[in-house]
Design a protein around this motif. Sequence first.
Motif, PDB file in Angstrom:
ATOM      1  N   ASP A 162       0.656  -0.971  -0.232  1.00 56.49           N
ATOM      2  CA  ASP A 162       0.296  -0.041  -0.063  1.00 56.49           C
ATOM      3  C   ASP A 162       0.807   1.308  -0.474  1.00 56.49           C
ATOM      4  N   ILE A 163       2.304   1.123   0.599  1.00 57.30           N
ATOM      5  CA  ILE A 163       3.043   2.261   0.441  1.00 57.30           C
ATOM      6  C   ILE A 163       3.746   2.411  -0.469  1.00 57.30           C
ATOM      7  N   GLY A 164       3.947   3.807  -1.487  1.00 61.36           N
ATOM      8  CA  GLY A 164       4.089   3.916  -1.883  1.00 61.36           C
ATOM      9  C   GLY A 164       3.374   3.732  -3.407  1.00 61.36           C
ATOM     10  N   THR A 165       1.809   2.707  -3.877  1.00 66.71           N
ATOM     11  CA  THR A 165       1.601   2.486  -4.221  1.00 66.71           C
ATOM     12  C   THR A 165       0.651   3.084  -5.347  1.00 66.71           C
ATOM     13  N   ALA A 166       0.284   4.300  -4.584  1.00 72.48           N
ATOM     14  CA  ALA A 166      -0.629   5.617  -5.013  1.00 72.48           C
ATOM     15  C   ALA A 166      -2.383   3.789  -4.875  1.00 72.48           C
ATOM     16  N   LYS A 167      -2.523   2.853  -4.256  1.00 70.91           N
ATOM     17  CA  LYS A 167      -3.636   2.770  -4.148  1.00 70.91           C
ATOM     18  C   LYS A 167      -4.563   2.954  -3.544  1.00 70.91           C
ATOM     19  N   PRO A 168      -5.835   2.924  -4.418  1.00 66.51           N
ATOM     20  CA  PRO A 168      -7.285   3.252  -3.358  1.00 66.51           C
ATOM     21  C   PRO A 168      -7.292   2.800  -2.117  1.00 66.51           C
ATOM     22  N   ASP A 169      -7.538   3.742  -1.046  1.00 68.75           N
ATOM     23  CA  ASP A 169      -8.019   3.529   0.020  1.00 68.75           C
ATOM     24  C   ASP A 169      -9.059   2.680   0.079  1.00 68.75           C
ATOM     25  N   ALA A 170      -9.701   2.352   1.452  1.00 67.45           N
ATOM     26  CA  ALA A 170     -10.648   1.246   1.568  1.00 67.45           C
ATOM     27  C   ALA A 170     -12.331   1.939   1.261  1.00 67.45           C
ATOM     28  N   ALA A 171     -12.185   3.244   1.722  1.00 60.75           N
ATOM     29  CA  ALA A 171     -13.602   4.273   1.488  1.00 60.75           C
ATOM     30  C   ALA A 171     -13.689   4.674   0.034  1.00 60.75           C
ATOM     31  N   THR A 172     -12.459   4.455  -0.979  1.00 55.42           N
ATOM     32  CA  THR A 172     -12.823   4.704  -2.630  1.00 55.42           C
ATOM     33  C   THR A 172     -12.949   3.500  -3.086  1.00 55.42           C
ATOM     34  N   LEU A 173     -12.465   2.115  -2.715  1.00 55.99           N
ATOM     35  CA  LEU A 173     -12.706   0.424  -3.339  1.00 55.99           C
ATOM     36  C   LEU A 173     -14.189   0.044  -2.783  1.00 55.99           C
TER      37      LEU A 173
END
Length: 91
Positions: free
Chosen positions: A44-55
């Motif tokens: 999750d760090i450094g990947t700009a993965k969408p957070d849980a709320a966005t998903l």
Amino acid sequence: MNVPVVCLMGPTASGKTDVAVSLIKRFPFDIVSVDSALVYRGMDIGTAKPDAATLARATHRLVDIRDPEDSYSARISSIAARASRTNSPAE
């Protein structure tokens, strides 16, 4: 059947997710991540993965589907994408 495909591409953290989430409110389509790091759980760090709320607001296919020690390839990606459309396990 011809299905239109829209590709939204750009560098990490350039706003692609925000654009995709706003578009999904207006148009019926699936968001399919093709980012090589997003397929892996825990990266999750450094990947700009969408957070849980966005998903939760907009499902992203092919996010968090493999453990980092598991291999992943274009072939596996194709199988996983088809499986995600039918909610079948991707093997």
